[in-house]
Design a protein around this motif. Structure first.
Motif, PDB file in Angstrom:
ATOM      1  N   ARG B 211       0.817  -1.213   0.000  1.00 50.75           N
ATOM      2  CA  ARG B 211       0.000   0.000   0.000  1.00 50.75           C
ATOM      3  C   ARG B 211       0.855   1.269   0.000  1.00 50.75           C
ATOM      4  N   ASP B 214      -0.056   3.994  -2.454  1.00 51.34           N
ATOM      5  CA  ASP B 214      -1.221   4.788  -2.040  1.00 51.34           C
ATOM      6  C   ASP B 214      -0.813   5.860  -1.039  1.00 51.34           C
ATOM      7  N   GLN B 371     -15.038  11.228  -1.597  1.00 52.58           N
ATOM      8  CA  GLN B 371     -15.645  10.166  -2.391  1.00 52.58           C
ATOM      9  C   GLN B 371     -16.605  10.782  -3.390  1.00 52.58           C
ATOM     10  N   SER B 387     -10.705 -11.660  -1.070  1.00 53.44           N
ATOM     11  CA  SER B 387     -11.153 -10.294  -1.319  1.00 53.44           C
ATOM     12  C   SER B 387     -12.289 -10.277  -2.342  1.00 53.44           C
ATOM     13  N   ARG B 389     -14.478  -8.235  -5.419  1.00 52.68           N
ATOM     14  CA  ARG B 389     -14.273  -7.301  -6.528  1.00 52.68           C
ATOM     15  C   ARG B 389     -15.591  -7.097  -7.256  1.00 52.68           C
ATOM     16  N   MET B 399     -12.748  -3.319  -3.882  1.00 45.70           N
ATOM     17  CA  MET B 399     -13.883  -2.951  -3.032  1.00 45.70           C
ATOM     18  C   MET B 399     -13.508  -2.733  -1.593  1.00 45.70           C
ATOM     19  N   ASP B 400     -14.314  -1.924  -0.938  1.00 43.01           N
ATOM     20  CA  ASP B 400     -14.245  -1.772   0.501  1.00 43.01           C
ATOM     21  C   ASP B 400     -15.570  -2.337   1.011  1.00 43.01           C
ATOM     22  N   TRP B 424     -17.034   5.964  -4.698  1.00 48.42           N
ATOM     23  CA  TRP B 424     -15.713   5.655  -5.252  1.00 48.42           C
ATOM     24  C   TRP B 424     -14.743   6.680  -4.711  1.00 48.42           C
ATOM     25  N   ASP B 425     -13.676   6.207  -4.057  1.00 42.12           N
ATOM     26  CA  ASP B 425     -12.727   7.176  -3.490  1.00 42.12           C
ATOM     27  C   ASP B 425     -11.463   7.264  -4.338  1.00 42.12           C
ATOM     28  N   HIS B 427      -9.808   4.689  -5.290  1.00 38.95           N
ATOM     29  CA  HIS B 427      -9.090   3.426  -5.150  1.00 38.95           C
ATOM     30  C   HIS B 427     -10.032   2.249  -4.940  1.00 38.95           C
ATOM     31  N   VAL B 428     -10.987   2.429  -4.052  1.00 37.33           N
ATOM     32  CA  VAL B 428     -11.923   1.334  -3.784  1.00 37.33           C
ATOM     33  C   VAL B 428     -13.364   1.825  -3.860  1.00 37.33           C
ATOM     34  N   GLN B 430     -17.209   1.421  -2.510  1.00 37.05           N
ATOM     35  CA  GLN B 430     -18.060   0.932  -1.433  1.00 37.05           C
ATOM     36  C   GLN B 430     -19.495   0.886  -1.968  1.00 37.05           C
TER      37      GLN B 430
END
Lengths: 508, 448
Positions: B211, B214, B371, B387, B389, B399-400, B424-425, B427-428, B430
């Motif tokens: 990470r 990021d 976001q 995880s 996706r 995804m978060d 959407w932030d 990166h991931v 929600q």
């Protein structure tokens, strides 16, 4: 992010990092980093990079194939169905896996199946979790998972028990046998055994070598269905199986096949020990235990060495092992006594424990007369597990042994028997329930539940096994003014069970 | 009864799963000493552990509840249980005479609303009375605040450069405290919204090497904020508003109501999420979509110590209202003025590429947005290892998502493509809501 960014950031920016310098982006980076402290320049450049990367949404390529979607599931209960709320409540408390909770879930599944519906999709994860934690629930749960539930289960290793293999068309279910989970294979095998006992036997014969002990045991036990003299050829070698449980099961089955070598050996041994006698009061029977060990026992599932933990003596140990194998009808036909008389007779011999214990282990649901006799005697061997004995009787017959109110049941220490005698999905009869149910409601008004935690649990289980017809007669509970929070919680749980069950037995 | 509610709708109001579960335990006649309802409110007294029953009440016009219990959850289990009982059509709600304690509360709610209006009028009157003095006082306050921010962000700039100078790979447990102190320092510097940004970067640092890329970007964005503070005099009004919002500069609600961009439309509630910021503070984000304009609106509210939300917004409901948008380059956050329930309209489908483009454009306009809303017309949830996706025709979104929520969405979608809405932030993603082809809806958080 390219290495030219990562490396300096990770190792430390000491001199100007070699960042991209081509194009507009490069020109901008040069402009904002030129002549400033290298670390500050890097921070600024990182800011530009971050803003640019956010402004150009980058997705990972879809490397993996998406899962094959679930088949249509037209039977799933609609969210608007009158039962939907009750079902949702039934599966809401996935954190609690007490006996009553499992019963309620079990019944919910049975009811769903009755109307040919499957679980609403929203409940599937919680239902699958519940099945994972409690194996007893699975027989009811599996048929109502529907295609969506089976599909879902394949993705979670914890739900492996529920993911199913492709089911071929009726008639050729060999796919289940080849690829199914043990539970599925066993269910399929039992079905095959009921319809084509010979085929089932030869299938098992071929597969025995590949099965682990636990599975071997389950399949051998399934031979009980349609047991036939021809099964002896399969069972006989199993008397020398590596697993003790398999040896015992094979021996018990063989003992019921009078033509088998094992059965004849057994009856020969036992008949020599149970002999007629003449006394002052007329003819009778006497029994003696074997005086010495017989070398032939080793092939008949009888151990000559008494385990250290055994409380009975060595000869009694031998006798007990014989008795637990001999079918009970041998005793009635050999001595002419009925079960009641036999049990009483055994009590007067020197070998009471060995006989009572052996018979207790031998008795099954097909011998209600023996069960009744054992329950009446309430001897040590029979009393300790009367719940299991009762469980072998048909429901109506069990209830004759129980007083009709919770107070009397509790006083006699029989509540655990009542609950223990009912497998999930079974209920008390309407008549017995009608007598018992009002007394359950009354307990809440008394102070009895303040300290009696055990009774609290029993009440919840009773709420889950009374006949559904009486649920309609439920009234709001009257409770002590000074009840504790735990008492209040318990009462709410009782009402919850009653409400859910009443709803699930309402007209769909 | 005033309005008809279903169990699912009530549970959708629950702040979390445990509240919903606790409420289920109270859906019992015997728990409630009294129950009553009329067109405006539902009320009841619930026997708790104390000698006095808790008094729970719900204002039906806004589905806002209040309870005398000490819970900081909002609504608390008593409020939820009360609504669940009401939804069941429990016959004990026959009493329509409001007790005094319900009257008092409803009256105080009305009073508060009136007082607020009055205060706004008074403030406006003051400005009118002596506009020059008011403006001077306000400018003085602003300057003082900018000064503190400037000192704080200068320190932040040195600190960020130090991190890069030392090298992120040398981060160890002893640096943790240093990062946390820097976050705390931002609150002292009156730039409170920078603290969670530093904490989020710290969380990524502790997540390990994969990470780190990021983290570099996050520290870069912080540096960009520092640069903005230094150059605030040259920024356009919209960009200055972005900066102020990013710093956590409070926005005067009355100002937004009076001067914010006004968009009148029928707004569909697309999805929502409640986040517990810390033990005392909850944040709720409700996303709206204008049926006619296609604009997104974000109602972002905070509740302290269990003081509840002004109004309940149920997913799928439609409200005719004027949204007043906060200023900024990409106006999303808004205030809804006098929303009135409106008939349900079908949810329009956009194209996937246009949706992805829209989030890129939003971040291009303002890279500091926490976001942005993203509606995927056709997406498949899938699991890869441990995880989750979201797969689309254009690629895969990380995804978060918690496992419970993911399994619930998986059960809902059955591996079929569904329409998904989420945040959407950059990166991931929600996911907050989803709709299958038959129009059945799923919402994160309603799987209690």
């Amino acid at each position: 992010m390219r290495e030219c960014w990562l490396k300096p950031a990770l190792l430390g920016v000491e001199s100007a990092a070699a960042l991209p310098s081509d194009g507009e982006f490069g020109a901008l980076l040069t402009r904002i980093t030129d002549g400033v402290d290298p670390a500050l320049g890097f921070s600024r450049a990182a800011g530009v990079l971050a803003a640019c990367s956010l402004a150009a949404t980058q997705l990972e390529p879809g490397a993996e194939a998406a899962p094959v979607p679930a088949a249509d599931d037209p039977d799933a209960l609609a969210p608007t169905h009158p039962w939907a709320d009750a079902l949702s409540f039934a599966f809401a408390s996935s954190g609690i896996h007490q006996a009553h909770d499992v019963r309620v879930k079990f019944e919910a599944c049975v009811q769903l199946r009755r109307i040919g519906a499957t679980l609403p999709h929203a409940l599937l994860p919680r239902a699958l979790d519940a099945g994972q934690r409690n194996a007893a629930l699975r027989t009811a749960l599996l048929p109502v998972l529907g295609s969506r539930g089976q599909w879902l289960a394949q993705f979670n290793p914890d739900w492996k028990y529920a993911s199913s293999v492709e089911r071929p068309a009726d008639g050729d279910a060999s796919g289940v046998w080849l690829e199914g989970q043990h539970v599925e294979r066993l269910a399929w095998f039992r079905q095959l055994r009921a319809t084509d006992a010979t085929e089932a036997r030869s299938l098992l014969q071929r597969s025995l070598g590949e099965l682990p002990a636990k599975e071997r045991l389950d399949f051998v036990e399934a031979l009980d269905i349609g047991l036939h003299a021809d099964d002896a050829a399969l069972l006989d070698p199993l008397l020398k199986d590596r697993s003790k449980d398999v040896r015992h099961t094979a021996a018990r089955l063989l003992a019921r096949l009078p033509e088998s070598r094992h059965a004849q050996q057994l009856t020969g041994w036992i008949a020599s020990l149970v002999t007629p006698k003449k006394g002052l009061l007329g003819k009778g029977w006497q029994i003696d235990a074997p005086a010495s060990a017989d070398p032939a026992w080793s092939g008949a599932c009888i151990e000559t060495t008494r385990p250290q933990y055994e409380s009975i003596g060595e000869r009694a140990w031998w006798l007990y092992q014989l008795v637990r194998q001999v079918p009970l009808d041998w005793w009635t036909s050999h001595t002419g006594m009925d079960p009641k008389a036999l049990i009483a007779w055994a009590g007067k011999t020197d070998w009471t424990n060995a006989l009572h214990r052996g018979w207790r282990e031998r008795v099954g649901p097909a011998e209600p007369e023996w069960i009744e006799a054992m329950l009446k005697l309430r001897g040590r061997e029979f009393r300790v597990d009367s719940a299991q004995l009762l469980a072998m009787l048909p429901v109506g017959q069990r209830e004759a042994h129980w007083p009709g109110t919770i107070a009397t049941l509790h006083k006699a220490g029989l509540v655990a028997d009542v609950t223990g005698a009912h497998a999930p999905g079974e209920t008390l009869s309407p008549t017995y329930s009608a007598a018992l149910f009002p007394s359950l409601l009354d307990v809440f008004a008394s102070d009895q539940l303040r300290h009696d935690w055990g009774l609290r649990q029993h009440l919840l289980e009773l709420a889950a096994i009374v006949h559904p017809d009486v649920l309609r007669t439920a009234r709001p509970l009257v409770r002590p003014a000074d009840e504790t929070p735990a008492m209040a919680e318990h009462a709410a749980e009782f009402e919850r069970i009653v409400r859910i069950r009443a709803a699930l037995h309402s007209q769909p | 009864m005033g309005i008809a509610l279903t169990r699912e709708q009530v549970l959708a109001l629950a702040p979390d799963d445990s509240s919903a579960k606790a409420a289920n335990g109270l859906v019992s006649d015997s728990k409630w000493v009294t129950l009553g309802a009329n067109d405006d409110a539902v009320w009841g007294e619930c026997q708790g552990s104390g000698s006095k029953p808790y008094q729970a009440q719900v204002d039906l016009s806004a589905l806002v509840s209040r309870c005398s219990c000490p819970s900081r959850k909002f609504p608390c289990k008593h409020g939820l249980a009360l609504l669940l009982l009401y939804a069941q059509g429990n016959p004990r709600f026959s009493d329509t005479n409001r007790p005094a304690w319900v009257d008092e509360w409803l009256a105080s709610r009305r009073d508060r609303a009136e007082k607020k209006e009055k205060a706004a009028e008074t403030a406006a009157a003051k400005v009118e009375a002596d506009p020059a003095a008011a403006a001077a006082a306000s400018a003085k306050r602003e300057n003082a605040r900018w000064k503190r921010i400037e000192t704080g962000t200068a320190e932040l700039q040195r600190w960020i450069a130090d991190q890069f100078r030392r090298g992120l790979a040398r981060f160890g447990p002893e640096q943790r405290q240093d990062w946390l102190s820097m976050a705390a320092r931002m609150i002292d510097a009156q730039a409170p919204a920078l603290a969670p940004r530093i904490e989020a970067a710290l969380a990524l640092m502790t997540a390990g090497a994969p990470r780190h890329a990021d983290v570099i970007e996050r520290l870069g964005l912080l540096q960009l904020i520092v640069e903005g503070v230094g150059r605030r005099g040259q920024l356009s009004p919209a960009r200055l508003a972005d900066l102020r919002a990013t710093l956590g500069w409070p926005v005067d609600k009355e100002d937004v109501v009076a001067t914010g961009e006004a968009v009148a439309d029928v707004w569909r509630v697309l999805g929502q999420v409640t986040v517990e910021r810390d033990a005392k503070l909850s944040e709720r984000r409700v996303w709206l979509l204008g049926i006619r304009t296609g604009r997104h609106g974000l109602l972002q509210e905070y509740a302290y110590a269990g003081r509840g939300w002004e109004q309940a917004w149920r997913n799928g409901d439609h409200h005719a209202a004027t949204l007043r948008f906060h200023p900024g380059s990409v106006p999303l956050r808004a205030i809804a003025i006098d929303p009135v329930e409106a008939p349900v309209a079908p949810l329009a489908t956009g194209a996937l590429d246009a949706a992805i483009e829209s989030v890129s454009v939003a971040f291009a306009g303002n890279p500091w947005l926490a976001q942005v809303p993203l509606m995927l017309p056709s997406a498949v949830l899938s699991r890869s290892g441990s995880s989750w996706r979201v797969q689309t025709a254009s690629g895969t979104f990380a995804m978060d998502i918690g496992d419970d929520v993911a399994w619930s969405l998986m059960a809902f979608s059955g591996g079929h493509p569904v329409r998904m809405f989420g945040e959407w932030d950059g990166h991931v993603l929600q996911v907050l809501s989803a709709w299958d082809e038959r129009g059945s809806a799923w919402a994160a958080g309603s799987h209690a």
